[in-house]
Write a protein that holds these residues in place. Structure first.
Motif, PDB file in Angstrom:
ATOM      1  N   PHE A 109      -6.656   6.216   4.621  1.00  0.00           N
ATOM      2  CA  PHE A 109      -5.329   6.534   5.164  1.00  0.00           C
ATOM      3  C   PHE A 109      -5.137   8.026   5.326  1.00  0.00           C
ATOM      4  CE2 PHE A 109      -4.454   6.012   0.490  1.00  0.00           C
ATOM      5  CZ  PHE A 109      -4.042   7.308   0.202  1.00  0.00           C
ATOM      6  N   LEU A 110      -4.090   8.332   6.081  1.00  0.00           N
ATOM      7  CA  LEU A 110      -3.552   9.685   6.152  1.00  0.00           C
ATOM      8  C   LEU A 110      -2.173   9.596   5.511  1.00  0.00           C
ATOM      9  CD1 LEU A 110      -3.426  12.619   7.332  1.00  0.00           C
ATOM     10  CD2 LEU A 110      -2.504  11.609   9.422  1.00  0.00           C
ATOM     11  N   ALA A 111      -1.874  10.519   4.604  1.00  0.00           N
ATOM     12  CA  ALA A 111      -0.542  10.534   3.989  1.00  0.00           C
ATOM     13  C   ALA A 111      -0.001  11.950   4.109  1.00  0.00           C
ATOM     14  CB  ALA A 111      -0.618  10.118   2.527  1.00  0.00           C
ATOM     15  N   VAL A 112       1.240  12.084   4.488  1.00  0.00           N
ATOM     16  CA  VAL A 112       1.839  13.423   4.653  1.00  0.00           C
ATOM     17  C   VAL A 112       3.283  13.427   4.170  1.00  0.00           C
ATOM     18  CG1 VAL A 112       0.378  14.149   6.599  1.00  0.00           C
ATOM     19  CG2 VAL A 112       2.483  12.888   7.064  1.00  0.00           C
ATOM     20  N   ASN A 113       3.788  14.638   3.945  1.00  0.00           N
ATOM     21  CA  ASN A 113       5.194  14.776   3.577  1.00  0.00           C
ATOM     22  C   ASN A 113       6.065  15.205   4.754  1.00  0.00           C
ATOM     23  OD1 ASN A 113       4.895  14.042   0.883  1.00  0.00           O
ATOM     24  ND2 ASN A 113       4.314  16.125   0.278  1.00  0.00           N
ATOM     25  N   ASP A 114       5.440  15.753   5.773  1.00  0.00           N
ATOM     26  CA  ASP A 114       6.169  16.318   6.906  1.00  0.00           C
ATOM     27  C   ASP A 114       6.424  15.237   7.955  1.00  0.00           C
ATOM     28  OD1 ASP A 114       6.114  19.390   8.540  1.00  0.00           O
ATOM     29  OD2 ASP A 114       6.334  17.507   9.645  1.00  0.00           O
ATOM     30  N   GLN A 115       7.704  15.055   8.277  1.00  0.00           N
ATOM     31  CA  GLN A 115       8.068  13.971   9.181  1.00  0.00           C
ATOM     32  C   GLN A 115       7.509  14.174  10.581  1.00  0.00           C
ATOM     33  OE1 GLN A 115      12.279  13.342   9.624  1.00  0.00           O
ATOM     34  NE2 GLN A 115      11.971  11.514  10.870  1.00  0.00           N
ATOM     35  N   TYR A 163       0.445   8.845  -5.761  1.00  0.00           N
ATOM     36  CA  TYR A 163       0.137  10.131  -5.128  1.00  0.00           C
ATOM     37  C   TYR A 163       1.381  10.920  -4.751  1.00  0.00           C
ATOM     38  CZ  TYR A 163      -4.366   7.673  -4.693  1.00  0.00           C
ATOM     39  OH  TYR A 163      -5.510   6.963  -4.947  1.00  0.00           O
ATOM     40  N   GLY A 164       2.479  10.242  -4.580  1.00  0.00           N
ATOM     41  CA  GLY A 164       3.733  10.940  -4.320  1.00  0.00           C
ATOM     42  C   GLY A 164       3.967  11.366  -2.878  1.00  0.00           C
ATOM     43  N   LEU A 222       0.838  -1.207   0.000  1.00  0.00           N
ATOM     44  CA  LEU A 222       0.000   0.000   0.000  1.00  0.00           C
ATOM     45  C   LEU A 222       0.870   1.254   0.000  1.00  0.00           C
ATOM     46  CD1 LEU A 222      -2.798   1.320   0.163  1.00  0.00           C
ATOM     47  CD2 LEU A 222      -2.697   1.060   2.662  1.00  0.00           C
ATOM     48  N   GLU A 223       1.913   1.216   0.806  1.00  0.00           N
ATOM     49  CA  GLU A 223       2.832   2.354   0.863  1.00  0.00           C
ATOM     50  C   GLU A 223       3.442   2.626  -0.519  1.00  0.00           C
ATOM     51  OE1 GLU A 223       6.595   1.758   2.859  1.00  0.00           O
ATOM     52  OE2 GLU A 223       6.376   3.670   3.920  1.00  0.00           O
ATOM     53  N   LYS A 224       3.782   1.541  -1.205  1.00  0.00           N
ATOM     54  CA  LYS A 224       4.360   1.668  -2.542  1.00  0.00           C
ATOM     55  C   LYS A 224       3.349   2.319  -3.494  1.00  0.00           C
ATOM     56  CE  LYS A 224       6.722  -2.166  -3.461  1.00  0.00           C
ATOM     57  NZ  LYS A 224       6.663  -3.550  -3.984  1.00  0.00           N
ATOM     58  N   ALA A 225       2.086   1.893  -3.415  1.00  0.00           N
ATOM     59  CA  ALA A 225       1.053   2.455  -4.294  1.00  0.00           C
ATOM     60  C   ALA A 225       0.832   3.946  -3.991  1.00  0.00           C
ATOM     61  CB  ALA A 225      -0.259   1.683  -4.133  1.00  0.00           C
ATOM     62  N   VAL A 226       0.838   4.291  -2.711  1.00  0.00           N
ATOM     63  CA  VAL A 226       0.618   5.688  -2.324  1.00  0.00           C
ATOM     64  C   VAL A 226       1.773   6.559  -2.831  1.00  0.00           C
ATOM     65  CG1 VAL A 226       0.497   7.260  -0.329  1.00  0.00           C
ATOM     66  CG2 VAL A 226      -0.899   5.173  -0.381  1.00  0.00           C
ATOM     67  N   LYS A 227       2.995   6.063  -2.722  1.00  0.00           N
ATOM     68  CA  LYS A 227       4.148   6.828  -3.226  1.00  0.00           C
ATOM     69  C   LYS A 227       4.095   6.949  -4.734  1.00  0.00           C
ATOM     70  CE  LYS A 227       7.672   6.547   0.261  1.00  0.00           C
ATOM     71  NZ  LYS A 227       8.380   5.512   1.001  1.00  0.00           N
ATOM     72  N   LYS A 228       3.775   5.830  -5.400  1.00  0.00           N
ATOM     73  CA  LYS A 228       3.815   5.813  -6.862  1.00  0.00           C
ATOM     74  C   LYS A 228       2.715   6.692  -7.463  1.00  0.00           C
ATOM     75  CE  LYS A 228       3.603   2.712 -10.824  1.00  0.00           C
ATOM     76  NZ  LYS A 228       3.374   1.340 -11.276  1.00  0.00           N
ATOM     77  N   GLU A 279      -0.044  15.269 -10.192  1.00  0.00           N
ATOM     78  CA  GLU A 279       0.198  16.716 -10.165  1.00  0.00           C
ATOM     79  C   GLU A 279      -0.657  17.387  -9.090  1.00  0.00           C
ATOM     80  OE1 GLU A 279       0.002  18.923 -13.917  1.00  0.00           O
ATOM     81  OE2 GLU A 279       0.006  20.813 -12.808  1.00  0.00           O
ATOM     82  N   ILE A 280      -1.909  16.959  -8.950  1.00  0.00           N
ATOM     83  CA  ILE A 280      -2.761  17.543  -7.900  1.00  0.00           C
ATOM     84  C   ILE A 280      -2.066  17.396  -6.537  1.00  0.00           C
ATOM     85  CG2 ILE A 280      -4.943  17.310  -6.622  1.00  0.00           C
ATOM     86  CD1 ILE A 280      -6.270  16.373  -9.237  1.00  0.00           C
ATOM     87  N   CYS A 281      -1.618  16.183  -6.264  1.00  0.00           N
ATOM     88  CA  CYS A 281      -0.983  15.933  -4.957  1.00  0.00           C
ATOM     89  C   CYS A 281       0.262  16.791  -4.758  1.00  0.00           C
ATOM     90  CB  CYS A 281      -0.606  14.461  -4.822  1.00  0.00           C
ATOM     91  SG  CYS A 281      -2.047  13.380  -4.773  1.00  0.00           S
ATOM     92  N   SER A 282       0.938  17.099  -5.868  1.00  0.00           N
ATOM     93  CA  SER A 282       2.205  17.822  -5.745  1.00  0.00           C
ATOM     94  C   SER A 282       2.026  19.238  -5.195  1.00  0.00           C
ATOM     95  CB  SER A 282       2.910  17.878  -7.104  1.00  0.00           C
ATOM     96  OG  SER A 282       2.276  18.836  -7.943  1.00  0.00           O
ATOM     97  N   TYR A 283       0.816  19.772  -5.248  1.00  0.00           N
ATOM     98  CA  TYR A 283       0.581  21.125  -4.717  1.00  0.00           C
ATOM     99  C   TYR A 283       0.132  21.092  -3.262  1.00  0.00           C
ATOM    100  CZ  TYR A 283       0.739  22.195  -9.679  1.00  0.00           C
ATOM    101  OH  TYR A 283       1.129  22.291 -10.985  1.00  0.00           O
ATOM    102  N   THR A 284       0.234  19.935  -2.630  1.00  0.00           N
ATOM    103  CA  THR A 284      -0.286  19.822  -1.264  1.00  0.00           C
ATOM    104  C   THR A 284       0.757  19.220  -0.332  1.00  0.00           C
ATOM    105  OG1 THR A 284      -1.152  17.568  -1.455  1.00  0.00           O
ATOM    106  CG2 THR A 284      -2.546  19.337  -2.300  1.00  0.00           C
ATOM    107  N   ASP A 285       0.465  19.258   0.949  1.00  0.00           N
ATOM    108  CA  ASP A 285       1.395  18.753   1.957  1.00  0.00           C
ATOM    109  C   ASP A 285       0.979  17.413   2.531  1.00  0.00           C
ATOM    110  OD1 ASP A 285       3.186  21.208   2.297  1.00  0.00           O
ATOM    111  OD2 ASP A 285       1.170  22.044   2.475  1.00  0.00           O
TER     112      ASP A 285
END
Ligand SMILES: *Cc1c(COP(=O)(O)O)cnc(C)c1O
Length: 461
Positions: free
Chosen positions: A270-276, A92-93, A84-90, A247-253
């Motif tokens: 899920f919750l997905a974030v870029n901030d550690q 949604y980024g 699932l993590e792989k799919a979310v990265k691939k 691209e949509i995801c790329s404008y968000t955190d």
């Protein structure tokens, strides 16, 4: 060529069927009365075509079903979590993933981690569970959607857009440090499945960057939003759904996600974030509310089915058939003169109950009454999105009186055929012919939270 015809069909064939019970009008009259005129309280076996929601009601593919058999039911570090993590990265980024039992579990975590008492959370129209979690965390939701979204007759192609002037005045009024994030929904459920344009998201990113405010997506129907961008926004007609989604995801955190919509599963989110830092805080909370951070309340098999569903959701053929079916029903109803929200949105058709039943004042719950009437007519189950769903102002105790008083005909993904769409349309047309006889309702039981799920009504004389 009539709008009723389409020269292409679903990119799948049917391997298994689920038989439906047929009922008589007398049986349905009794059933809806016992359910307090609330379609949420009907037994699903008494329903013929179920348009209550597109949430968790999709048909999974054979791949997804085989994914269920690959469930690695380990308490910690399940293989399916990593898939699932792989799919979310691939697709949604996003960097960090926390699975949750469904979307609202993720909303709870995000709200608890990011909102302090007195904070303001601007969003493009409220969603029921999203706003409630913001409020429970001490925040105040502020609607910053463009005015067109509240007008069921406006033909704006991106009625989900944020009004950046409204947002800017909120920032001026309260200060950026009172606004932990802007919550952007793609597509906007409560406005009728209306999309947000890429240009709007880009400009939102620029504005929030200036003020150091985060952008959090409610990405529950992101692939459907991407389809509208592909069809209607300059520069995107040759881009695939998958690349637009990314691209949509790329404008968000970060994002909250209900897998029960786009991702074609019956449960999951899920919750997905870029901030550690946010990830660490949320990972800490998830064990309180949901489960360990590598399963978040889901079985391994559910995570596997969701990972596969995410991939299927961003296929162009799938999305064309999905939204094509909704469009087909909308065009039919529209040709028959039924007042519906336009443009036709992604996940359903929204009937304008104020125009359908102009003789009923809003506090007699016209949309609730219409949904009950449609059920009696044909066994089609729809739901209210109007004054009942809007709830009460927690300060004054008064009903919120939303401009939109709608009945939602939500189309599950890959479940019904074009003939089902015809039966639905015929039923709505029949009820429209006898609309003047439809009576209002009074509420006889009202739960404290999210009252639309469990409220009960009585027909007025
Ligand atoms: C369904 C939905 C949610 C909540 O997700 P659940 O999986 O039902 O908890 C949040 N936002 C939007 C826009 C939704 O449609």
């Amino acid at each position: 060529m009539s709008l009723n015809k389409r020269s292409w069909a679903e990119p799948f064939k049917i391997k298994m069927v689920e038989l439906l019970k047929m009922t008589t009008p007398e049986q349905r009259k009794k059933a809806i009365k016992e359910a307090g005129y609330n379609t949420f309280l009907l037994k699903s076996e008494d329903v013929y075509i179920d348009l209550l929601t597109d949430s968790g009601t999709s048909a999974m593919s054979d791949h997804q079903w085989s994914g269920l058999m690959m469930g690695d039911e380990a308490y910690a570090g399940s293989k399916n979590y990593y898939n699932l993590e792989k799919a979310v990265k691939k697709y949604y980024g996003f960097k960090y993933l926390i699975p949750t039992h469904q979307g609202r579990g993720a909303e709870n975590l995000l709200s608890q981690v990011m909102i302090k008492k007195g904070d303001i959370i601007p969003g493009n129209m409220y969603f029921t569970t999203t706003r409630l979690h913001q409020e429970l965390a001490g925040g105040v939701f502020e609607d910053v959607i463009i005015d067109e979204a509240h007008d069921p007759e406006s033909l704006h192609p991106f009625k989900g857009n944020i009004d950046l002037n409204k947002l800017e005045s909120l920032i001026q009024k309260h200060g950026a440090d009172k606004i932990p994030y802007v919550c952007v929904a793609v597509t906007v459920n409560m406005a009728g499945g209306q999309p947000v344009s890429m240009e709007n998201l880009r400009r939102l990113r620029e504005l929030t960057n200036v003020h150091g405010i985060k952008v959090m997506l409610d990405m529950t129907r992101i692939a459907e939003n991407a389809y509208f961008i592909q069809q209607h926004e300059d520069g995107y007609s040759r881009r695939g759904i998958a690349s637009i989604v990314k691209e949509i995801c790329s404008y968000t955190d970060g994002a909250t996600f209900s897998g029960k919509k786009d991702a074609l599963v019956n449960i999951g989110g899920f919750l997905a974030v870029n901030d550690q830092h946010i990830f660490e805080e949320a990972s800490n909370l998830v064990v309180v509310y949901e489960g360990l951070h590598t399963y978040g309340g889901l079985a391994g098999r559910d995570m596997e089915a969701m990972a596969i569903g995410i991939e299927e959701s961003v296929q162009d053929d799938h999305m064309k058939a999905r939204i094509g079916q909704v469009q087909y029903l909308g065009d039919r109803l529209s040709e028959a003169g039924i007042p519906i929200v336009k443009p036709i949105g992604g996940h359903g058709i929204f009937i304008d109950a104020k125009r359908f039943l102009p003789h009923l004042p809003q506090d007699q719950f016209p949309a609730q009454a219409l949904a009950a009437e449609l059920y009696i007519d044909s066994g089609v189950r729809t739901m209210e999105r109007g004054i009942v769903s809007a709830g009460r102002n927690s300060q004054t105790g008064d009903h919120y009186y939303p401009k939109l008083e709608l009945v939602r005909l939500t189309i599950p993904r890959r479940v019904y055929t074009q003939d089902h769409m015809d039966v639905i349309s015929e039923s709505v047309e029949r009820v429209y012919e006898k609309r003047k006889k439809i009576k209002g309702l009074e509420m006889v039981y009202e739960p404290r939270y999210l009252r639309f799920f469990q409220a009960m009504f009585r027909q007025l004389k």
